[in-house]
Design a protein around this motif. Structure first.
Motif, mmCIF file in Angstrom:
data_model
loop_
_atom_site.group_PDB
_atom_site.id
_atom_site.type_symbol
_atom_site.label_atom_id
_atom_site.label_comp_id
_atom_site.label_asym_id
_atom_site.label_seq_id
_atom_site.Cartn_x
_atom_site.Cartn_y
_atom_site.Cartn_z
ATOM 1 N N ASP A 52 30.589 44.232 49.199
ATOM 2 C CA ASP A 52 29.542 44.275 48.816
ATOM 3 C C ASP A 52 29.341 44.804 47.350
ATOM 4 N N SER A 53 28.776 45.435 48.353
ATOM 5 C CA SER A 53 28.193 46.485 47.017
ATOM 6 C C SER A 53 29.144 47.251 46.393
ATOM 7 N N ALA A 54 30.135 47.949 46.726
ATOM 8 C CA ALA A 54 31.234 48.607 46.129
ATOM 9 C C ALA A 54 31.688 47.509 45.850
ATOM 10 N N LEU A 55 32.168 46.109 46.107
ATOM 11 C CA LEU A 55 32.683 45.650 44.250
ATOM 12 C C LEU A 55 31.556 44.977 43.161
ATOM 13 N N LEU A 56 30.728 45.138 43.511
ATOM 14 C CA LEU A 56 29.529 45.206 42.710
ATOM 15 C C LEU A 56 29.948 46.460 41.578
ATOM 16 N N VAL A 57 30.009 47.278 42.133
ATOM 17 C CA VAL A 57 30.082 48.317 41.319
ATOM 18 C C VAL A 57 31.748 48.832 40.693
ATOM 19 N N LEU A 58 32.593 48.360 41.402
ATOM 20 C CA LEU A 58 33.617 48.302 40.556
ATOM 21 C C LEU A 58 33.857 47.159 39.600
ATOM 22 N N SER A 59 33.072 46.395 39.872
ATOM 23 C CA SER A 59 33.300 45.304 38.629
ATOM 24 C C SER A 59 32.435 45.258 37.325
ATOM 25 N N TYR A 60 31.677 46.211 37.511
ATOM 26 C CA TYR A 60 31.129 46.335 36.170
ATOM 27 C C TYR A 60 30.781 47.498 35.679
ATOM 28 N N GLU A 61 31.939 47.162 35.167
ATOM 29 C CA GLU A 61 32.796 48.259 34.068
ATOM 30 C C GLU A 61 33.605 46.911 32.653
ATOM 31 N N LYS A 62 33.543 48.324 31.682
ATOM 32 C CA LYS A 62 33.386 47.422 29.655
ATOM 33 C C LYS A 62 35.095 46.486 30.057
ATOM 34 N N ILE A 63 35.591 47.850 30.819
ATOM 35 C CA ILE A 63 37.215 46.464 30.728
ATOM 36 C C ILE A 63 37.167 46.275 31.762
ATOM 37 N N PRO A 64 37.279 44.590 31.877
ATOM 38 C CA PRO A 64 37.338 43.623 33.446
ATOM 39 C C PRO A 64 38.532 44.192 33.422
ATOM 40 N N GLU A 65 38.853 44.337 35.029
ATOM 41 C CA GLU A 65 39.492 44.544 35.784
ATOM 42 C C GLU A 65 39.960 46.102 35.881
ATOM 43 N N SER A 66 39.801 46.970 35.164
ATOM 44 C CA SER A 66 40.433 48.242 35.246
ATOM 45 C C SER A 66 40.026 48.974 36.474
ATOM 46 N N THR A 67 39.071 48.539 36.950
ATOM 47 C CA THR A 67 39.432 49.596 38.877
ATOM 48 C C THR A 67 39.097 48.626 39.313
ATOM 49 N N ILE A 68 38.903 47.678 39.477
ATOM 50 C CA ILE A 68 39.873 46.065 40.714
ATOM 51 C C ILE A 68 40.127 45.001 39.965
ATOM 52 N N ASP A 69 41.336 44.762 40.266
ATOM 53 C CA ASP A 69 41.715 43.536 39.465
ATOM 54 C C ASP A 69 41.503 42.015 40.301
ATOM 55 N N SER A 70 42.064 40.485 39.810
ATOM 56 C CA SER A 70 41.472 39.382 40.583
ATOM 57 C C SER A 70 42.278 39.507 41.608
ATOM 58 N N LEU A 71 43.490 40.482 41.728
ATOM 59 C CA LEU A 71 44.590 39.796 43.255
ATOM 60 C C LEU A 71 43.685 40.778 43.924
ATOM 61 N N GLU A 72 43.488 42.129 43.825
ATOM 62 C CA GLU A 72 43.039 43.119 44.974
ATOM 63 C C GLU A 72 41.480 42.496 44.748
ATOM 64 N N ILE A 73 40.965 42.045 44.512
ATOM 65 C CA ILE A 73 39.833 41.511 45.077
ATOM 66 C C ILE A 73 40.277 39.804 45.791
ATOM 67 N N LEU A 74 40.748 39.361 45.545
ATOM 68 C CA LEU A 74 41.267 38.547 46.443
ATOM 69 C C LEU A 74 42.224 38.907 47.795
ATOM 70 N N GLN A 75 42.258 39.792 47.611
ATOM 71 C CA GLN A 75 43.451 40.489 48.810
ATOM 72 C C GLN A 75 41.992 40.514 49.924
ATOM 73 N N VAL A 76 40.934 41.204 49.437
ATOM 74 C CA VAL A 76 39.192 41.470 49.935
ATOM 75 C C VAL A 76 38.345 40.999 50.564
ATOM 76 N N ASN A 77 39.016 39.844 50.426
ATOM 77 C CA ASN A 77 38.276 37.735 50.432
ATOM 78 C C ASN A 77 39.109 37.565 51.390
ATOM 79 N N LEU A 78 40.802 38.051 51.788
ATOM 80 C CA LEU A 78 41.567 37.030 52.161
ATOM 81 C C LEU A 78 40.984 37.745 53.741
ATOM 82 N N ILE A 79 41.068 38.529 53.864
ATOM 83 C CA ILE A 79 41.151 40.187 54.845
ATOM 84 C C ILE A 79 39.849 39.793 55.410
#
Length: 418
Positions: A52-79
């Motif tokens: 959760d901490s890493a997701l929060l850091v990666l999501s805190y970007e000026k350009i949304p989805e540039s460091t982690i995109d919504s598909l990767e976040i979905l894959q994280v939560n499926l795992i």
């Protein structure tokens, strides 16, 4: 801002349209790569707090989805089995069908781990496409079946039940295809690979593949029930619209698979062969335009037999090319009835009935043709010249010719191209 970023990390992000033209510099993303490495390690060790901490850091970007995109976040939560997050995330991805979205900048160990663990998105180059798609469907159904049985709110359970059945009708692509292209052609720069903006989600319709046209009706019932049960849900309007679009695909599939309806009483080319009474043989090449059928043919019947008084031998003496003109009087998926008339050195008329026992499921892609095989049954009445001779005929006087009417019945087989 932090709360907004965390909300995005749970799949509820802003529209990316305004950011699609903004470029990131991969040379300046080392810190983000380190955080993605931390996320990978946390996933492998099952440390949910660090995930959760890493997701929060990666999501805190000026350009949304540039460091982690919504598909990767979905894959994280499926795992990690967070179906309370994964179900709405998947729905949100599907709702962006045909829209260009940003992929994350990284081609790193996290990206490969997520794709290999979930096998959820398309464009894997390590196996045939059909096999890949079958396994992806199995994975998607497995995840959403588990979600429908998980301890999450009922709306998401019902939504997961719909997403299970929707799995065959969409395709989600990861950035693997772009990585493949960059390796294959060597002309896609690192900067371009870090700034991929493309359509991620598309409808998947392949009329050459079997579609469960009965099962889709129960899916429609589920979707209507969801719309009625959750009128205020953010997914209700999308689901209602999905009924209409999916129904169009189903109707298109039915028309495509029932292509013969448009082919009846039309035209085509074939090859047919018959064997008949007295061992007669007929071969023909039927050419049809609209209901009219022209068939160049060849007949052979040299069968001989004694006359009733036993004094002479009579031979059919048929060894001729001839042409018939027929009319497609009745035709449906299985049967075709054709009266015909014709001849060349003789006169013939008759009736032919075809039974189609095999038909190609779809039209050929190159010539848009259908193919079928048929059993054929034919009656031919022939007015022809027979020859009578004595058993040991030597002189011409011992041979006589006469016009007569004969009846032949044939059975055969044919191949046709519509």
């Amino acid at each position: 801002m932090i709360l907004a970023a965390f909300a995005f990390s749970q799949g509820i992000g802003p529209e990316q349209v305004d950011y699609n033209k903004v470029k990131v510099n991969p040379a300046e993303m080392q810190s983000e790569l380190n955080t993605r490495a931390d996320l990978l390690q946390a996933l492998k060790t099952g440390n949910t707090t660090k995930v959760d901490s890493a997701l929060l850091v990666l999501s805190y970007e000026k350009i949304p989805e540039s460091t982690i995109d919504s598909l990767e976040i979905l894959q994280v939560n499926l795992i990690r089995g967070r179906y309370d997050l994964a179900v709405p995330q998947l729905a949100n991805i599907l709702m962006k069908k045909d829209k260009k979205v940003r992929y994350s900048f990284a081609n790193d160990s996290l990206f490969h781990y997520l794709r290999n663990e979930t096998r959820f998105a398309a464009h894997y180059r390590d196996r045939p496409y059909d096999r890949d798609r079958r396994e992806r469907l199995k994975k998607a159904k497995k995840y959403m079946t588990e979600a429908a049985q998980a301890n999450i709110k009922q709306e998401y359970k019902d939504l997961a039940g719909i997403l299970v059945d929707l799995a065959p009708y969409y395709e989600i692509s990861d950035k693997g295809q772009w990585i493949y292209l960059s390796n294959a052609f060597k002309d896609i720069s690192t900067d371009s690979l870090a700034n991929i903006v493309a359509v991620r989600t598309e409808d998947w319709v392949n009329y050459h593949q079997e579609m469960d046209t009965i099962g889709v009706l129960s899916l429609f019932e589920k979707m209507r029930a969801f719309y009625k049960k959750y009128p205020e849900s953010e997914y209700s309007d999308w689901i209602y619209q999905k009924i209409t679009s999916l129904n169009k695909h189903v109707e298109g599939y039915k028309r495509y698979r029932n292509y013969y309806l448009d082919k009846l009483y039309t035209g085509g080319l074939g090859l047919e062969a018959f064997i008949g009474s007295s061992a007669a043989l007929v071969v023909g090449i039927p050419l049809q335009y609209s209901r009219f059928i022209l068939t160049p043919s060849y007949i052979y019947d040299n069968n001989s037999y004694r006359t009733k008084d036993g004094s002479r031998i009579e031979a059919n003496n048929l060894d001729n090319f001839f042409v018939t003109a027929g009319f497609d009087a009745f035709e449906n998926k299985w049967f075709k009835i054709q009266p015909f008339i014709g001849g060349y050195e003789f006169f013939t008329t008759g009736l032919q009935a075809d039974f189609r026992f095999w038909m190609s499921k779809t039209l050929g892609s190159e010539f848009h043709d259908g193919t079928y095989l048929s059993l054929k049954f034919r009656y031919m009445g022939i007015y022809y010249t027979s020859e009578k001779t004595t058993e040991n005929a030597i002189a011409e006087d011992d041979r006589t010719k006469e016009k007569k009417w004969g009846n032949w019945f044939f059975a055969g087989i044919g191949v046709h191209f519509w």
